[in-house]
Design a protein around this motif. Structure first.
Motif: not given
Lengths: 499, 153
Positions: A451-457, A459-468, B35-45
């Motif tokens: 969640x923290x990584x997604x917040x920092x990026x 919402x870019x899920x690619x962050x996990x493969x973009x960061x070397x 996606x930029x602010x994940x809720x409590x249900x996202x990861x479990x789902x």
């Protein structure tokens, strides 16, 4: 020098009277369960988690660590004397150790195991002391994305080296993650997936889960198979090694220590893998490989050193990164969490006395094992004859009161009950529960970092493969799974586990 | 002891799928967030979906190579241990540590038919005193040695 200072601090903690006592209790209990039939270290540590509740964190870890390497030690004793590996890591020791015992050289085999283990333990202590600070520094520079990837790697690594189907092991880990998420969400305070049971607000109790699956699960499976433990009365022979024998074991011990120290650090590594690799190495390097399996002393010296070194260096990822590499380490993390300490790179800076104290106590514990065990072999042998039917009711009782004292509610007992039934079912379906436990502990941390990584990026899920660094770690994880999934690796892997 | 013939891979798949559905259902009651602010249900789902996929994979694998093996279910130990746990959970507060532990261990000992009434009684007596020493005397557990159902305060 920094290292000396650290070790000095560690020794001052380890040599405190109460910690010496806990260390002693740990290795004693460890040896006991290593020798006694049907009780493994994971189950024992699960049983003892509640007891560690009331003692300072360093004493708790000193005790649990003592159990771990004590059990390794007791396991080799039964392997040599009875051809029964008390612990899986001692399986290799049976090959030549039991043969030596048959030839009346049990004493020499036991002494070799003891001295090899002690040497390996001493070296591994320094390896931990040297490797941990730089590793911690590296880990401190990691962001949330790197941490997430690292945990994925740790989880997949541990899973890929488990026995049985890799697919089912991964699935068990995912199920464990989900179970770990039950309870209050740290960010929003929302209660999640508790089925409206108020007691589940704080999540599923780790102790109850571990005790139900491992402690009670083991009891039922042991009760199903009839007891057959016949202790053959044979003389142990002299314990002293001849000069000739010392020369024979010197190099295998050194090589085994090296192999174990390296392999122990790998996720899923630890003692089992180390001893197998060491045995194969010794057989390949021997002038006359045909002696192996017929009582070659090198076949005891190498693996016994390797499994002890591996057991010890498997603490490195646990202590520095907070990532368990095997179920025993998962238990240690559970113990830390119960104590309110978040495992991870902060432990070494915030609680140096805990970190270095545990490391120093390992060396002390190894010394105790040598002193304690060689003269007491006779007592241990007699303990082998205790029938299981006298032991298991005590285990059940201990599970009950243990869970009750941690959760302080009757509800904990129902969690224990469900975990027990669930554990029996999955075990019968050939799904090993160890990955579930690792997933359970890593689940909340995985989610937090995700969640923290997604917040920092943003919402870019690619962050996990973009960061070397993150990408590199994930790549290693993928490659590891692919290698294990290859048909021929799979075949030889199964052979190793069947052996 | 009862023998049951099962296809383990199919069985495992079904267990996983059941859990996946239950968890997905639980997660959907929560806010999934963005996606930029994940809720409590996202990861479990997401994990429940992953579990579902893996469970289905296991099911398919099992159905493709029907590999039936025998599982022995030791009913006696299972039932005795379940009873022991239920008893402990429901009486510990009322009866207190000693009596509850004694009877729990006695019930557990009966899980193995080789234990006689005498050996079970001895075991329970020794173990309940030992546990009392460890947990009550040693660790100072809050639970009374003899509970309010037996003694009045």
């Amino acid at each position: 020098m920094e290292l000396i200072q650290h070790l000095e601090l560690g020794l001052s903690v380890a040599l405190a009277a109460e910690n010496i006592l806990y260390c002693f209790l740990g290795v004693l209990m460890g040896t006991l369960i290593g020798v006694l039939p049907g009780i493994g270290p994971v189950a024992t540590i699960a049983l003892l988690l509640p007891i560690t509740y009331g003692v300072p964190p360093e004493s708790a870890l000193v005790l649990l660590a003592g159990i771990y390497y004590g059990a390794q030690y007791g396991g080799s004793t039964t392997a040599i004397l009875l051809s029964l590996p008390g612990e899986s890591s001692a399986a290799v020791t049976v090959l030549d150790g039991y043969q030596m015992a048959q030839q009346g050289r049990a004493g020499a085999a036991l002494a070799t195991a003891a001295l090899g283990s002690f040497f390996a333990g001493t070296v591994a202590t320094f390896v931990i002391a040297l490797a941990s600070p730089p590793l911690t520094k590296l880990a401190m520079s990691f962001g949330a994305a790197e941490y997430f990837s690292l945990m994925v790697l740790g989880l997949l690594g541990a899973v890929s080296l488990a026995s049985g189907s890799v697919l089912r092991a991964i699935t068990m880990a995912v199920l464990g993650i989900l179970l770990g998420l039950v309870g209050q969400d740290v960010y929003t305070g929302v209660t999640r997936m508790t089925m409206d049971i108020p007691e589940l607000m704080d999540g599923v109790s780790f102790s109850a889960l571990a005790m139900g699956i491992f402690g009670l699960g083991e009891v039922v499976r042991n009760l199903r198979s009839p007891e057959d433990r016949t202790v053959t009365k044979s003389s142990i022979g002299r314990l002293m090694l001849s000069w000739q024998e010392i020369k024979q074991i010197a190099m295998p011990v050194v090589r085994g220590t090296g192999i174990g120290s390296v392999l122990g650090v790998l996720p899923g590594g630890g003692s089992l893998l180390s001893s197998f690799v060491s045995y194969t190495t010794e057989r390949k390097m021997a002038k006359d490989p045909s002696r192996f399996g017929k009582g070659a002393i090198e076949g005891v010296a190498g693996p016994e050193s390797a499994n002890n070194a591996g057991a010890q260096t498997s603490f490195i990822p646990m202590l520095t990164l907070g990532i368990p590499s095997n179920p025993v380490m998962a238990m240690m993390i559970g113990a830390l969490i119960i104590q309110g300490i978040t495992p991870g790179p902060n432990v070494i800076n915030e609680r140096p006395e805990l970190f270095w104290g545990v490391i120093a106590s390992m060396w002390l514990g190894n010394l105790m094992l040598v002193v304690l065990n060689l003269p007491l072999i006779g007592v241990w042998v007699r303990l082998l004859t205790v029938p299981y039917r006298f032991l298991f009711p005590a285990i059940v009782g201990f599970c009950c009161i243990g869970v009750f004292s941690v959760t302080n509610s009757g509800f904990g007992l129902y969690v224990l009950l469900v975990a027990f039934i669930f554990g029996f079912i999955v075990w019968e379906l050939d799904c090993e529960p160890a990955p579930l436990l690792l997933g359970f502990l890593l689940g909340p941390m995985l989610e937090e970092n995700f969640r923290r990584a997604m917040l920092l990026a943003h919402g870019e899920i690619g962050t996990f493969v973009v960061r070397p660094i993150s990408a590199g770690i994930l790549l290693v994880a993928v490659v590891m799974i692919l290698i294990v999934a290859l048909p021929n690796v799979r075949k030889s892997r199964n052979e190793v586990f069947v052996e | 002891m009862q023998e049951v013939r099962v296809n383990k891979t199919v069985g495992a798949g079904l267990v996983f799928i059941a859990f996946a559905i239950a968890f997905a259902f639980g997660a959907l009651q929560l806010d999934l967030g963005t996606l930029s602010q994940l809720g409590p249900g996202y990861f479990p789902f997401a994990m429940a979906m992953l579990l579902l996929i893996l469970g289905v994979a296991s099911l398919v694998e099992g159905l493709r190579k029907p590999d039936v093996s025998t599982v022995m279910i030791p009913w006696r130990p299972i039932i005795m241990i379940v009873l022991a746990l239920l008893f402990f959970g429901s009486t510990i507060r009322g009866l207190g540590l000693m009596p509850t532990l004694f009877l729990t261990i006695f019930a557990a000992a009966m899980a193995d038919k080789r234990n006689t009434l005498l050996s079970a009684t001895c075991l329970s007596a020794v173990m309940s005193v030992f546990s009392w020493l460890v947990f009550k005397v040693g660790l100072g557990a809050v639970v009374p040695t003899f509970g309010p159902w037996l003694v009045s305060y």
